[in-house]
Design a protein around this motif. Structure first.
Motif, PDB file in Angstrom:
ATOM      1  N   ALA A 181       0.843  -1.197   0.000  1.00 33.66           N
ATOM      2  CA  ALA A 181       0.000   0.000   0.000  1.00 33.66           C
ATOM      3  C   ALA A 181       0.875   1.244   0.000  1.00 33.66           C
ATOM      4  O   ALA A 181       1.756   1.394   0.855  1.00 33.66           O
ATOM      5  CB  ALA A 181      -0.929   0.000   1.203  1.00 33.66           C
ATOM      6  N   LEU A 182       0.634   2.126  -0.941  1.00 36.38           N
ATOM      7  CA  LEU A 182       1.352   3.397  -1.017  1.00 36.38           C
ATOM      8  C   LEU A 182       0.904   4.310   0.117  1.00 36.38           C
ATOM      9  O   LEU A 182      -0.284   4.400   0.429  1.00 36.38           O
ATOM     10  CB  LEU A 182       1.065   4.059  -2.364  1.00 36.38           C
ATOM     11  N   GLY A 183       1.871   4.961   0.764  1.00 30.04           N
ATOM     12  CA  GLY A 183       1.538   5.881   1.834  1.00 30.04           C
ATOM     13  C   GLY A 183       1.251   5.223   3.159  1.00 30.04           C
ATOM     14  O   GLY A 183       0.717   5.857   4.074  1.00 30.04           O
ATOM     15  N   PRO A 215       6.366   9.127   9.013  1.00 34.85           N
ATOM     16  CA  PRO A 215       5.761  10.433   8.760  1.00 34.85           C
ATOM     17  C   PRO A 215       4.752  10.801   9.843  1.00 34.85           C
ATOM     18  O   PRO A 215       4.300   9.937  10.615  1.00 34.85           O
ATOM     19  CB  PRO A 215       5.065  10.229   7.409  1.00 34.85           C
ATOM     20  N   LYS A 216       4.368  12.074   9.885  1.00 31.94           N
ATOM     21  CA  LYS A 216       3.391  12.542  10.862  1.00 31.94           C
ATOM     22  C   LYS A 216       1.975  12.136  10.494  1.00 31.94           C
ATOM     23  O   LYS A 216       1.061  12.211  11.327  1.00 31.94           O
ATOM     24  CB  LYS A 216       3.473  14.069  10.995  1.00 31.94           C
ATOM     25  N   ILE A 217       1.791  11.722   9.255  1.00 34.81           N
ATOM     26  CA  ILE A 217       0.478  11.296   8.777  1.00 34.81           C
ATOM     27  C   ILE A 217       0.696  10.217   7.730  1.00 34.81           C
ATOM     28  O   ILE A 217       1.702  10.226   7.025  1.00 34.81           O
ATOM     29  CB  ILE A 217      -0.308  12.497   8.188  1.00 34.81           C
ATOM     30  N   LYS A 218      -0.228   9.274   7.639  1.00 32.14           N
ATOM     31  CA  LYS A 218      -0.202   8.240   6.607  1.00 32.14           C
ATOM     32  C   LYS A 218      -1.517   8.278   5.837  1.00 32.14           C
ATOM     33  O   LYS A 218      -2.489   8.903   6.294  1.00 32.14           O
ATOM     34  CB  LYS A 218       0.016   6.859   7.241  1.00 32.14           C
ATOM     35  N   VAL A 219      -1.551   7.624   4.707  1.00 35.45           N
ATOM     36  CA  VAL A 219      -2.772   7.568   3.907  1.00 35.45           C
ATOM     37  C   VAL A 219      -3.904   6.996   4.754  1.00 35.45           C
ATOM     38  O   VAL A 219      -3.741   5.996   5.445  1.00 35.45           O
ATOM     39  CB  VAL A 219      -2.549   6.723   2.634  1.00 35.45           C
ATOM     40  N   GLY A 220      -5.048   7.683   4.709  1.00 34.78           N
ATOM     41  CA  GLY A 220      -6.199   7.257   5.493  1.00 34.78           C
ATOM     42  C   GLY A 220      -6.254   7.835   6.887  1.00 34.78           C
ATOM     43  O   GLY A 220      -7.123   7.451   7.670  1.00 34.78           O
ATOM     44  N   LEU A 259      -5.801  20.946  10.114  1.00 39.60           N
ATOM     45  CA  LEU A 259      -6.166  19.542  10.240  1.00 39.60           C
ATOM     46  C   LEU A 259      -6.430  18.999   8.834  1.00 39.60           C
ATOM     47  O   LEU A 259      -7.311  19.497   8.126  1.00 39.60           O
ATOM     48  CB  LEU A 259      -7.403  19.386  11.118  1.00 39.60           C
ATOM     49  N   LEU A 260      -5.668  17.985   8.439  1.00 38.99           N
ATOM     50  CA  LEU A 260      -5.703  17.479   7.066  1.00 38.99           C
ATOM     51  C   LEU A 260      -5.940  15.979   7.023  1.00 38.99           C
ATOM     52  O   LEU A 260      -5.591  15.256   7.956  1.00 38.99           O
ATOM     53  CB  LEU A 260      -4.379  17.795   6.354  1.00 38.99           C
ATOM     54  N   TYR A 261      -6.526  15.539   5.912  1.00 44.81           N
ATOM     55  CA  TYR A 261      -6.717  14.117   5.634  1.00 44.81           C
ATOM     56  C   TYR A 261      -5.789  13.728   4.493  1.00 44.81           C
ATOM     57  O   TYR A 261      -5.677  14.451   3.501  1.00 44.81           O
ATOM     58  CB  TYR A 261      -8.169  13.849   5.244  1.00 44.81           C
ATOM     59  N   CYS A 262      -5.122  12.593   4.615  1.00 45.43           N
ATOM     60  CA  CYS A 262      -4.147  12.151   3.614  1.00 45.43           C
ATOM     61  C   CYS A 262      -4.746  11.007   2.781  1.00 45.43           C
ATOM     62  O   CYS A 262      -5.348  10.080   3.337  1.00 45.43           O
ATOM     63  CB  CYS A 262      -2.873  11.691   4.315  1.00 45.43           C
ATOM     64  N   TYR A 263      -4.551  11.083   1.447  1.00 48.42           N
ATOM     65  CA  TYR A 263      -5.087  10.031   0.576  1.00 48.42           C
ATOM     66  C   TYR A 263      -4.267   9.954  -0.710  1.00 48.42           C
ATOM     67  O   TYR A 263      -3.402  10.809  -0.971  1.00 48.42           O
ATOM     68  CB  TYR A 263      -6.559  10.304   0.249  1.00 48.42           C
ATOM     69  N   VAL A 264      -4.519   8.942  -1.511  1.00 45.17           N
ATOM     70  CA  VAL A 264      -3.883   8.788  -2.816  1.00 45.17           C
ATOM     71  C   VAL A 264      -4.883   9.240  -3.876  1.00 45.17           C
ATOM     72  O   VAL A 264      -5.995   8.720  -3.946  1.00 45.17           O
ATOM     73  CB  VAL A 264      -3.460   7.327  -3.065  1.00 45.17           C
ATOM     74  N   ASP A 265      -4.493  10.226  -4.706  1.00 43.43           N
ATOM     75  CA  ASP A 265      -5.433  10.767  -5.684  1.00 43.43           C
ATOM     76  C   ASP A 265      -5.472   9.918  -6.960  1.00 43.43           C
ATOM     77  O   ASP A 265      -4.805   8.875  -7.058  1.00 43.43           O
ATOM     78  CB  ASP A 265      -5.115  12.230  -5.982  1.00 43.43           C
ATOM     79  N   ASN A 266      -6.229  10.367  -7.938  1.00 43.47           N
ATOM     80  CA  ASN A 266      -6.411   9.606  -9.181  1.00 43.47           C
ATOM     81  C   ASN A 266      -5.138   9.511 -10.006  1.00 43.47           C
ATOM     82  O   ASN A 266      -5.047   8.677 -10.920  1.00 43.47           O
ATOM     83  CB  ASN A 266      -7.526  10.225 -10.023  1.00 43.47           C
ATOM     84  N   SER A 267      -4.160  10.369  -9.710  1.00 45.44           N
ATOM     85  CA  SER A 267      -2.875  10.334 -10.419  1.00 45.44           C
ATOM     86  C   SER A 267      -1.843   9.495  -9.667  1.00 45.44           C
ATOM     87  O   SER A 267      -0.659   9.528  -9.999  1.00 45.44           O
ATOM     88  CB  SER A 267      -2.346  11.753 -10.618  1.00 45.44           C
ATOM     89  N   ASN A 268      -2.304   8.795  -8.635  1.00 48.06           N
ATOM     90  CA  ASN A 268      -1.434   7.952  -7.804  1.00 48.06           C
ATOM     91  C   ASN A 268      -0.428   8.767  -7.001  1.00 48.06           C
ATOM     92  O   ASN A 268       0.663   8.291  -6.678  1.00 48.06           O
ATOM     93  CB  ASN A 268      -0.700   6.897  -8.643  1.00 48.06           C
ATOM     94  N   HIS A 319     -13.997  13.482   2.583  1.00 48.22           N
ATOM     95  CA  HIS A 319     -13.307  12.203   2.724  1.00 48.22           C
ATOM     96  C   HIS A 319     -13.760  11.361   3.917  1.00 48.22           C
ATOM     97  O   HIS A 319     -13.501  10.152   3.940  1.00 48.22           O
ATOM     98  CB  HIS A 319     -11.794  12.451   2.833  1.00 48.22           C
ATOM     99  N   LEU A 320     -14.397  11.986   4.891  1.00 46.85           N
ATOM    100  CA  LEU A 320     -14.799  11.253   6.095  1.00 46.85           C
ATOM    101  C   LEU A 320     -16.262  10.821   6.032  1.00 46.85           C
ATOM    102  O   LEU A 320     -17.051  11.364   5.274  1.00 46.85           O
ATOM    103  CB  LEU A 320     -14.578  12.120   7.338  1.00 46.85           C
TER     104      LEU A 320
END
Length: 277
Positions: free
Chosen positions: A3-5, A66-71, A114-123, A134-135
């Motif tokens: 899984a990326l991120g 990292p301080k944040i991961k995907v999801g 406050l941010l949410y981390c994700y993988v976009d359509n461009s990977n 996102h929530l």
């Protein structure tokens, strides 16, 4: 499955002058540079690494966290604003992008959000301040009493809005909170209930039978210490109750209600009175 991120457990496949190549299975070989590789790392050894894209958009591994991961959600500081968006410090050499399209309001350099981390359509691994986008996209799978992780989002008229397990919205009511909370604070909380509209009620203290029993015992002990009288009732302020017993007003009301039903106390206008045994 890789899984990326996120954190992945990979095996060292070979060593080269500038680092180690890890077995990325269908993703091919993934470089772990020397500067983030553990000392005495050996071929065949497995280790946990975070996978992301470097400045040239090449897949790379690191043992740094990292301080944040995907999801996940987290408070991150903006280090630069550019023509493609804002960049925030997430603890890795390459900063994390918040595209303009994912900014609730324009992000400002030096400020934290406050941010949410994700993988976009461009990977690409990116972040968003549009949390509602996102929530709460899946049914909340919680039961009353479940322990969860929360991140405080904002203060409202009724209490605090919080992100539950990085995936859902929940509410901490102000009569359940007895200390200052700030956006980004990470806490443990307990599920009170999931309402019909999917929103989640939270409390900071576990509502268990054992705790309720302990509270009634504490109240009886304090009554005996004070000559059978205690200047607290269900009308007392949450602050007075918390100062005496370290619990919410709701928990205290439930406890004295139980003692009243058991005919162990009388609830008078100015306090509670112990019924002689």
């Amino acid at each position: 499955m890789l899984a990326l991120g996120k954190i992945n457990r990979l095996t060292v496949k070979k060593q080269v002058k500038f680092g180690f190549y890890l077995d990325g299975l269908s993703w091919g070989e993934i470089l772990l540079p020397n500067n983030v590789a553990p000392k005495d790392l050996q071929i065949g050894q497995t280790l946990e690494v975070f996978l992301y894209l470097d400045s040239e958009d090449q897949l790379i591994a690191t043992t740094e966290r990292p301080k944040i991961k995907v999801g996940e959600v987290a408070m991150l500081q903006v280090v630069a604003t550019t023509k493609v968006g804002a960049f925030v410090n997430w603890g890795l050499k390459k900063d994390l992008l918040v595209p303009f399209s994912e900014q609730q309001l324009p992000l400002k350099e030096g400020q934290s959000y406050l941010l949410y981390c994700y993988v976009d359509n461009s990977n690409r691994i990116v972040a968003s301040s549009k949390l509602d986008r996102h929530l709460h996209k899946t049914p909340a799978p919680y039961q009353a009493g479940d322990k969860v992780d929360i991140v405080i989002s904002e203060q409202t008229d009724i209490g605090y809005k919080a992100v539950v397990n990085h995936q859902h919205w929940g509410v901490l009511y102000k009569n359940e909170v007895f200390k200052p909370l700030r956006r980004g604070d990470k806490l443990n909380a307990y599920i009170v209930k999931v309402r019909d509209d999917g929103k989640i009620d939270l409390r900071l203290n576990a509502a268990t039978y054992k705790q309720a029993l302990e509270l009634t015992t504490q109240i009886l002990a304090k009554l005996e210490q004070n000559g059978g009288k205690l200047a607290l009732t269900d009308k007392s302020s949450p602050e007075q109750i918390y100062a005496s017993f370290g619990v919410s007003k709701k928990a205290f009301k439930q406890a004295i209600g139980t003692l009243y039903k058991d005919k162990k106390i009388v609830i008078a206008e100015h306090g509670i009175i112990l019924v002689p045994s």
